[in-house]
Design an enzyme around this catalytic site. Structure first.
Site, PDB file in Angstrom:
ATOM      1  N   HIS B  97       6.166  37.212 -19.554  1.00  0.00           N
ATOM      2  CA  HIS B  97       4.808  37.291 -19.011  1.00  0.00           C
ATOM      3  C   HIS B  97       4.572  38.739 -18.539  1.00  0.00           C
ATOM      4  CE1 HIS B  97       1.668  36.404 -15.941  1.00  0.00           C
ATOM      5  NE2 HIS B  97       1.442  35.289 -16.611  1.00  0.00           N
ATOM      6  N   ASP B 173      12.741  33.919 -14.740  1.00  0.00           N
ATOM      7  CA  ASP B 173      11.375  33.594 -14.329  1.00  0.00           C
ATOM      8  C   ASP B 173      11.167  32.113 -14.645  1.00  0.00           C
ATOM      9  OD1 ASP B 173       8.655  33.112 -14.231  1.00  0.00           O
ATOM     10  OD2 ASP B 173       8.077  34.742 -15.581  1.00  0.00           O
ATOM     11  N   GLN B 176       7.267  28.357 -15.305  1.00  0.00           N
ATOM     12  CA  GLN B 176       6.838  27.203 -16.096  1.00  0.00           C
ATOM     13  C   GLN B 176       7.791  26.008 -16.008  1.00  0.00           C
ATOM     14  OE1 GLN B 176       3.983  26.702 -17.793  1.00  0.00           O
ATOM     15  NE2 GLN B 176       3.209  28.675 -17.108  1.00  0.00           N
ATOM     16  N   LYS B 199       2.602  25.655  -9.584  1.00  0.00           N
ATOM     17  CA  LYS B 199       2.588  24.977 -10.884  1.00  0.00           C
ATOM     18  C   LYS B 199       3.389  23.676 -10.753  1.00  0.00           C
ATOM     19  CE  LYS B 199       2.101  29.463 -13.101  1.00  0.00           C
ATOM     20  NZ  LYS B 199       1.279  29.887 -14.226  1.00  0.00           N
ATOM     21  N   CYS B 337      -1.973  36.214 -20.451  1.00  0.00           N
ATOM     22  CA  CYS B 337      -1.200  37.239 -19.719  1.00  0.00           C
ATOM     23  C   CYS B 337       0.146  37.552 -20.351  1.00  0.00           C
ATOM     24  CB  CYS B 337      -0.938  36.844 -18.269  1.00  0.00           C
ATOM     25  SG  CYS B 337      -2.389  36.436 -17.333  1.00  0.00           S
TER      26      CYS B 337
HETATM   27  C1  LIG Z   1       6.104  32.538 -17.271  1.00  0.00           C
HETATM   28  C2  LIG Z   1       5.184  32.998 -16.202  1.00  0.00           C
HETATM   29  N1  LIG Z   1       5.522  34.049 -15.434  1.00  0.00           N
HETATM   30  C3  LIG Z   1       4.717  34.484 -14.452  1.00  0.00           C
HETATM   31  C4  LIG Z   1       3.516  33.874 -14.168  1.00  0.00           C
HETATM   32  C5  LIG Z   1       2.673  34.406 -13.047  1.00  0.00           C
HETATM   33  O1  LIG Z   1       2.527  33.470 -12.034  1.00  0.00           O
HETATM   34  P1  LIG Z   1       1.795  33.817 -10.673  1.00  0.00           P
HETATM   35  O2  LIG Z   1       0.382  34.121 -11.052  1.00  0.00           O
HETATM   36  O3  LIG Z   1       1.925  32.599  -9.846  1.00  0.00           O
HETATM   37  O4  LIG Z   1       2.457  35.000 -10.059  1.00  0.00           O
HETATM   38  C6  LIG Z   1       3.127  32.771 -14.938  1.00  0.00           C
HETATM   39  C7  LIG Z   1       1.857  32.055 -14.722  1.00  0.00           C
HETATM   40  O5  LIG Z   1       0.780  32.523 -14.816  1.00  0.00           O
HETATM   41  C8  LIG Z   1       3.976  32.336 -15.971  1.00  0.00           C
HETATM   42  O6  LIG Z   1       3.646  31.289 -16.724  1.00  0.00           O
END
Ligand SMILES: Cc1ncc(COP(=O)(O)O)c(C=O)c1O
Lengths: 89, 385
Positions: B97, B173, B176, B199, B337
């Site tokens: 991400h 990370d 998900q 989530k 993203c």
């Molecule tokens: C794999 C992954 N990493 C990072 C994020 C970022 O999450 P957050 O906006 O809660 O920081 C997300 C979700 O948007 C994600 O799916």
């Protein structure tokens, strides 16, 4: 590591204060002791002691050994241990 | 409204989450760890309890090693920027991400080298390729446990094994997967685990955190008041205080605690099974439609509840707009993203339509979605005649 103020003999109305390295550890100590049904109250650190964290745990001096053992057993970060005699007039 | 955007944020939340936030604001509104009055202690206990629940969920021995942050993005920034130094080499995957890609890109300015391992078109990381790209100065491996674009699950246990055998820490990370797949920092040999609260853990937005293994020497990105050691100017060494300057999001953390309790009560297996059943229903339903391109692995065991697709004759954004406006169905379109992930599956130009069911969705709702898609396709084909 625990500092000890063992000058005072454990008398009847003597109490022991445990100080901790962080609020997390102080509250964890409270939780652990509650789970083990050991009587303890969370108090602001007494003025005569300096501690990393503003919260301390006060227990009956007779419980000191058992409390210390329980906390160490659960990996709670004790900063120091003090025995107190309440001031007499 | 049929909500099918749980990969972005879960909704609705379990009833206990709403109650915990309300109760915190009404009855436990003190500043945690700042002072010893009862309202402050109550707040502090909420934070301790949520930390301990997280420790239970991820098999973390010492809950003090879990740091709360505003979200996983902040946790990943802390892990990457607090750990890597000039001359270090970072390995990441093409399924990351932007919460990883952008801080990693920025770190190159400070002399951190990086290798982005390309994943397969299904989004899978190949272990042999990973092993081949290790260098003498590789200091961290960073892996997205499951892709928010394709749902592809990476074999973190095998990756952890490889990393540990080379003495390289693994950063995961789990945005998900937390609350859906089992994550065990000991078994999976994870040194840094970044999670988000809103989530699969069912917490409010603005919650997340980082587990920091004992072996990791991390620099804080911010200094400030911690309620401890107030008389000294240097940041305390003790965790969690070292990384938790400033008043935390106590109501959010209260809600997160209730969310994790819900997850533990229901059980990961049950949650996963339900989400898999809904995902299967979507995938099978889509087979009856012509002109569907679906991305990700063709195996329910290898993916989370994310179905990414494009429909011939439709732009993903247009399709999600019509589903929302006409059918009252919430799905997401675009690049999610994660531009590198889209490059991997070759949808950088088009983006995808992403359908992500959650634990509170029902088969009947999925049927409504499928009917909506069928009718849209029917309309288009009859319009063409
Ligand atoms: C794999 C992954 N990493 C990072 C994020 C970022 O999450 P957050 O906006 O809660 O920081 C997300 C979700 O948007 C994600 O799916």
């Amino acid at each position: 590591m625990a500092k000890r103020c063992d000058k005072m003999a454990p008398e009847h109305n003597v109490y022991t204060v445990f100080t901790f390295v962080s609020t997390h550890q102080a509250l964890k100590a409270e939780k652990v002791l509650k789970e083990e049904a050991l009587k303890a109250s969370i108090i602001p650190v007494p003025r005569e002691i300096s501690s990393l964290c503003g919260l301390a745990i006060r227990v009956d001096a007779q419980q000191r050994g058992q409390v210390e053992q329980t906390l160490r057993g659960k990996g709670v970060g004790i900063e120091a241990v003090f025995d107190f005699v309440p001031r007499t007039k | 409204m049929i909500y099918l955007d749980n990969a972005a944020t879960s909704w609705p939340k379990p009833e206990g989450v709403y109650q915990a936030v309300d109760d915190c604001l009404r009855h436990r509104g003190g500043n945690p760890g700042r002072g010893g009055h009862r309202l402050s202690l109550q707040a502090g206990r909420i934070i301790l309890e949520t930390r301990e629940l997280l420790a239970q969920l991820f098999n973390i021995t010492d809950s003090a090693r879990i740091i709360f942050t505003g979200n996983v993005t902040e946790a990943l920034n802390l892990a990457l920027k607090g750990f890597l130094r000039a001359g270090d080499h970072l390995i990441l995957t093409s399924m990351e991400h932007n919460a990883v890609v952008r801080p990693a890109y920025r770190l190159q300015d400070t002399g951190v080298e990086q290798t982005i391992i390309p994943c397969s078109r299904e989004g899978r990381l190949d272990l042999a390729t990973l092993a081949k790209n290790l260098r003498a100065n590789t200091r961290l491996i960073c892996v997205n446990h499951a892709s928010n674009v394709t749902g592809t699950i990476q074999p973190i246990e095998a990756i952890g094994e490889l990393a540990a055998s080379k003495g390289i820490p693994l950063l995961v990370d789990c945005a998900q997967t937390a609350g859906i797949l089992p994550i065990d920092v000991v078994k999976n040999k994870i040194s840094l685990l970044a999670f988000t609260g809103h989530k699969g853990l069912f917490g409010p937005q603005g919650t997340g955190g980082l587990y920091i293994g004992k072996e990791i020497d991390l620099q804080p990105l911010k200094e400030g008041g911690t309620g401890s050691k107030s008389e000294v100017f240097v940041q305390p060494e003790e965790l969690p205080d070292r990384f938790e300057s400033g008043t935390p999001n106590t109501p959010g953390i209260a809600g997160l605690g209730a969310g994790i309790k819900f997850v533990l009560q229901e059980g990961l297996e049950r949650i996963r099974k339900h989400e898999q059943a809904l995902t299967r229903q979507i995938i099978e339903g889509l087979r009856r439609l012509e002109g569907v391109t679906r991305y990700g692995p063709n195996d329910l065991e290898e993916q989370t509840a994310v179905v990414s697709l494009n429909l011939e004759g439709w732009e993903a954004g247009e399709l999600s707009y019509v589903l929302d406006q006409v059918f009252d169905i919430a799905v997401r379109s675009g690049l999610h993203c994660a531009p590198l992930a889209h490059a991997t599956i070759d949808t950088l130009e088009t983006g995808t339509l992403r359908i992500s069911p959650g634990y509170f969705n029902t088969p009947a709702e999925i049927e409504v979605l499928l009917e909506a898609l069928y009718s849209l396709v029917r309309e288009k084909t009859s319009g063409r005649r």
